[in-house]
Design a protein around this motif. Structure first.
Motif, PDB file in Angstrom:
ATOM      1  N   ASN A 172      -7.343 -39.677  -0.678  1.00 14.22           N
ATOM      2  CA  ASN A 172      -6.502 -39.397   0.484  1.00 14.22           C
ATOM      3  C   ASN A 172      -5.812 -40.681   0.928  1.00 14.22           C
ATOM      4  N   LEU A 173      -5.002 -40.582   1.977  1.00 17.14           N
ATOM      5  CA  LEU A 173      -4.210 -41.728   2.419  1.00 17.14           C
ATOM      6  C   LEU A 173      -5.088 -42.855   2.963  1.00 17.14           C
ATOM      7  N   PHE A 174      -6.203 -42.511   3.564  1.00 14.65           N
ATOM      8  CA  PHE A 174      -7.061 -43.549   4.133  1.00 14.65           C
ATOM      9  C   PHE A 174      -7.727 -44.380   3.033  1.00 14.65           C
ATOM     10  N   ALA A 175      -8.196 -43.710   1.987  1.00 16.48           N
ATOM     11  CA  ALA A 175      -8.762 -44.433   0.849  1.00 16.48           C
ATOM     12  C   ALA A 175      -7.683 -45.265   0.170  1.00 16.48           C
ATOM     13  N   ALA A 176      -6.480 -44.696   0.083  1.00 20.65           N
ATOM     14  CA  ALA A 176      -5.360 -45.413  -0.540  1.00 20.65           C
ATOM     15  C   ALA A 176      -4.992 -46.644   0.271  1.00 20.65           C
ATOM     16  N   THR A 177      -5.075 -46.532   1.595  1.00 17.93           N
ATOM     17  CA  THR A 177      -4.757 -47.669   2.453  1.00 17.93           C
ATOM     18  C   THR A 177      -5.735 -48.818   2.221  1.00 17.93           C
ATOM     19  N   GLY A 178      -7.023 -48.506   2.150  1.00 19.92           N
ATOM     20  CA  GLY A 178      -8.020 -49.539   1.885  1.00 19.92           C
ATOM     21  C   GLY A 178      -7.808 -50.188   0.531  1.00 19.92           C
ATOM     22  N   ALA A 179      -7.534 -49.366  -0.483  1.00 13.21           N
ATOM     23  CA  ALA A 179      -7.297 -49.896  -1.832  1.00 13.21           C
ATOM     24  C   ALA A 179      -6.034 -50.743  -1.867  1.00 13.21           C
ATOM     25  N   PHE A 180      -5.019 -50.317  -1.114  1.00 14.11           N
ATOM     26  CA  PHE A 180      -3.754 -51.047  -1.045  1.00 14.11           C
ATOM     27  C   PHE A 180      -3.960 -52.433  -0.446  1.00 14.11           C
ATOM     28  N   MET A 181      -4.773 -52.512   0.602  1.00 12.99           N
ATOM     29  CA  MET A 181      -5.063 -53.787   1.247  1.00 12.99           C
ATOM     30  C   MET A 181      -5.753 -54.745   0.278  1.00 12.99           C
ATOM     31  N   VAL A 182      -6.729 -54.220  -0.450  1.00 14.32           N
ATOM     32  CA  VAL A 182      -7.444 -55.050  -1.426  1.00 14.32           C
ATOM     33  C   VAL A 182      -6.494 -55.506  -2.530  1.00 14.32           C
ATOM     34  N   ALA A 183      -5.637 -54.591  -2.999  1.00 16.46           N
ATOM     35  CA  ALA A 183      -4.705 -54.914  -4.082  1.00 16.46           C
ATOM     36  C   ALA A 183      -3.682 -55.964  -3.643  1.00 16.46           C
ATOM     37  N   ILE A 184      -3.230 -55.887  -2.392  1.00 17.34           N
ATOM     38  CA  ILE A 184      -2.271 -56.862  -1.863  1.00 17.34           C
ATOM     39  C   ILE A 184      -2.883 -58.258  -1.845  1.00 17.34           C
ATOM     40  N   VAL A 185      -4.117 -58.351  -1.357  1.00 13.11           N
ATOM     41  CA  VAL A 185      -4.805 -59.645  -1.313  1.00 13.11           C
ATOM     42  C   VAL A 185      -5.022 -60.170  -2.729  1.00 13.11           C
ATOM     43  N   ALA A 186      -5.427 -59.291  -3.646  1.00 11.51           N
ATOM     44  CA  ALA A 186      -5.650 -59.692  -5.040  1.00 11.51           C
ATOM     45  C   ALA A 186      -4.364 -60.204  -5.673  1.00 11.51           C
ATOM     46  N   ALA A 187      -3.239 -59.551  -5.363  1.00 13.43           N
ATOM     47  CA  ALA A 187      -1.944 -59.960  -5.917  1.00 13.43           C
ATOM     48  C   ALA A 187      -1.547 -61.336  -5.404  1.00 13.43           C
ATOM     49  N   MET A 188      -1.789 -61.603  -4.121  1.00 12.88           N
ATOM     50  CA  MET A 188      -1.444 -62.909  -3.566  1.00 12.88           C
ATOM     51  C   MET A 188      -2.334 -64.005  -4.148  1.00 12.88           C
ATOM     52  N   ILE A 189      -3.611 -63.698  -4.322  1.00 15.85           N
ATOM     53  CA  ILE A 189      -4.523 -64.679  -4.924  1.00 15.85           C
ATOM     54  C   ILE A 189      -4.100 -64.974  -6.360  1.00 15.85           C
ATOM     55  N   ALA A 190      -3.774 -63.924  -7.121  1.00 12.57           N
ATOM     56  CA  ALA A 190      -3.345 -64.102  -8.506  1.00 12.57           C
ATOM     57  C   ALA A 190      -2.068 -64.937  -8.573  1.00 12.57           C
ATOM     58  N   SER A 191      -1.136 -64.677  -7.645  1.00 16.96           N
ATOM     59  CA  SER A 191       0.113 -65.429  -7.614  1.00 16.96           C
ATOM     60  C   SER A 191      -0.152 -66.906  -7.355  1.00 16.96           C
ATOM     61  N   TYR A 192      -1.077 -67.179  -6.444  1.00 18.90           N
ATOM     62  CA  TYR A 192      -1.367 -68.579  -6.121  1.00 18.90           C
ATOM     63  C   TYR A 192      -2.086 -69.272  -7.273  1.00 18.90           C
ATOM     64  N   VAL A 193      -3.007 -68.566  -7.925  1.00 22.41           N
ATOM     65  CA  VAL A 193      -3.751 -69.150  -9.047  1.00 22.41           C
ATOM     66  C   VAL A 193      -2.813 -69.518 -10.189  1.00 22.41           C
ATOM     67  N   VAL A 194      -1.848 -68.645 -10.466  1.00 22.59           N
ATOM     68  CA  VAL A 194      -0.940 -68.855 -11.597  1.00 22.59           C
ATOM     69  C   VAL A 194       0.182 -69.832 -11.263  1.00 22.59           C
ATOM     70  N   THR A 195       0.742 -69.726 -10.058  1.00 28.14           N
ATOM     71  CA  THR A 195       1.928 -70.530  -9.719  1.00 28.14           C
ATOM     72  C   THR A 195       1.682 -71.602  -8.660  1.00 28.14           C
ATOM     73  N   ARG A 196       0.498 -71.585  -8.048  1.00 25.29           N
ATOM     74  CA  ARG A 196       0.195 -72.492  -6.941  1.00 25.29           C
ATOM     75  C   ARG A 196       1.188 -72.302  -5.793  1.00 25.29           C
ATOM     76  N   HIS A 197       1.646 -71.078  -5.636  1.00 28.32           N
ATOM     77  CA  HIS A 197       2.662 -70.790  -4.627  1.00 28.32           C
ATOM     78  C   HIS A 197       2.646 -69.298  -4.336  1.00 28.32           C
TER      79      HIS A 197
END
Length: 200
Positions: free
Chosen positions: A30-55
């Motif tokens: 449902n949308l609530f589970a999707a919202t929680g997963a989306f939040m985790v995925a957003i943080v993971a994407a930013m961490i991955a971006s910083y690890v790879v590009t330092r930015h």
């Protein structure tokens, strides 16, 4: 210092990955589970971006913060409205920043897009105005969709409608960036020109 340029597929994955997670989890649960997963995925994407590009791009940081705030409100208050209005807030904020900057003679589009190209001042102003109007239009469009359509339709629009529209609009700006583009001056060229001036 030049920022590390990631592979285009990596950049695409960090931008579209969270949206796809949001879509599939919503379809499965449902949308609530999707919202929680989306939040985790957003943080993971930013961490991955910083690890790879330092930015981490400014737009990604702003989007991530708003997603976390409105996602938390959605889950804590168990109200879908917050996550649905989140894109409106993001688009409206970007439109206000760009439009407000123009009123004060500043073009913030270069900062938002990490200045992937060099343009003349007039080129930056035109591009900034166009993106400000685009973001304003997307804010209005999101409001219309989530207020008049079902949750599943809104999720599909967010994933499969917004992304193509943004890509098409960005591609449509290529003639402008070519027309007002400025070739970067290399160190060697600058030194040669300085030598010519000294000789003159």
């Amino acid at each position: 210092m030049d920022k590390t340029q990631p592979h285009p597929l990596f950049k695409l994955a960090t931008e579209l990955g969270p949206l796809l997670v949001f879509f599939f989890v919503n379809a499965k649960f449902n949308l609530f589970a999707a919202t929680g997963a989306f939040m985790v995925a957003i943080v993971a994407a930013m961490i991955a971006s910083y690890v790879v590009t330092r930015h981490i791009p400014i737009m990604a940081i702003v989007t991530g913060v708003i997603v976390l705030v409105f996602g938390t409100l959605t889950l804590v208050l168990h109200d879908e409205t917050f996550i649905k209005v989140k894109p409106t807030i993001i688009y409206g904020l970007f439109a206000a920043i760009l439009g407000g900057g123009l009123l004060f003679g500043r073009s913030f589009i270069a900062v938002m897009f990490d200045q992937m190209f060099n343009l003349t001042p007039q080129g930056w102003r035109i591009l900034t105005l166009r993106w400000a109007l685009f973001f304003a239009g997307m804010a209005v469009l999101n409001e219309i969709v989530w207020r008049t359509q079902s949750t599943d339709f809104w999720v599909n629009f967010k994933v499969f409608g917004v992304t193509p529209l943004t890509m098409i609009f960005a591609i449509a700006q290529m003639p402008l960036t070519k027309r007002y583009g400025v070739e970067p001056v290399s160190l060697e060229t600058s030194e040669a020109e300085a030598g010519d001036i000294r000789k003159g």
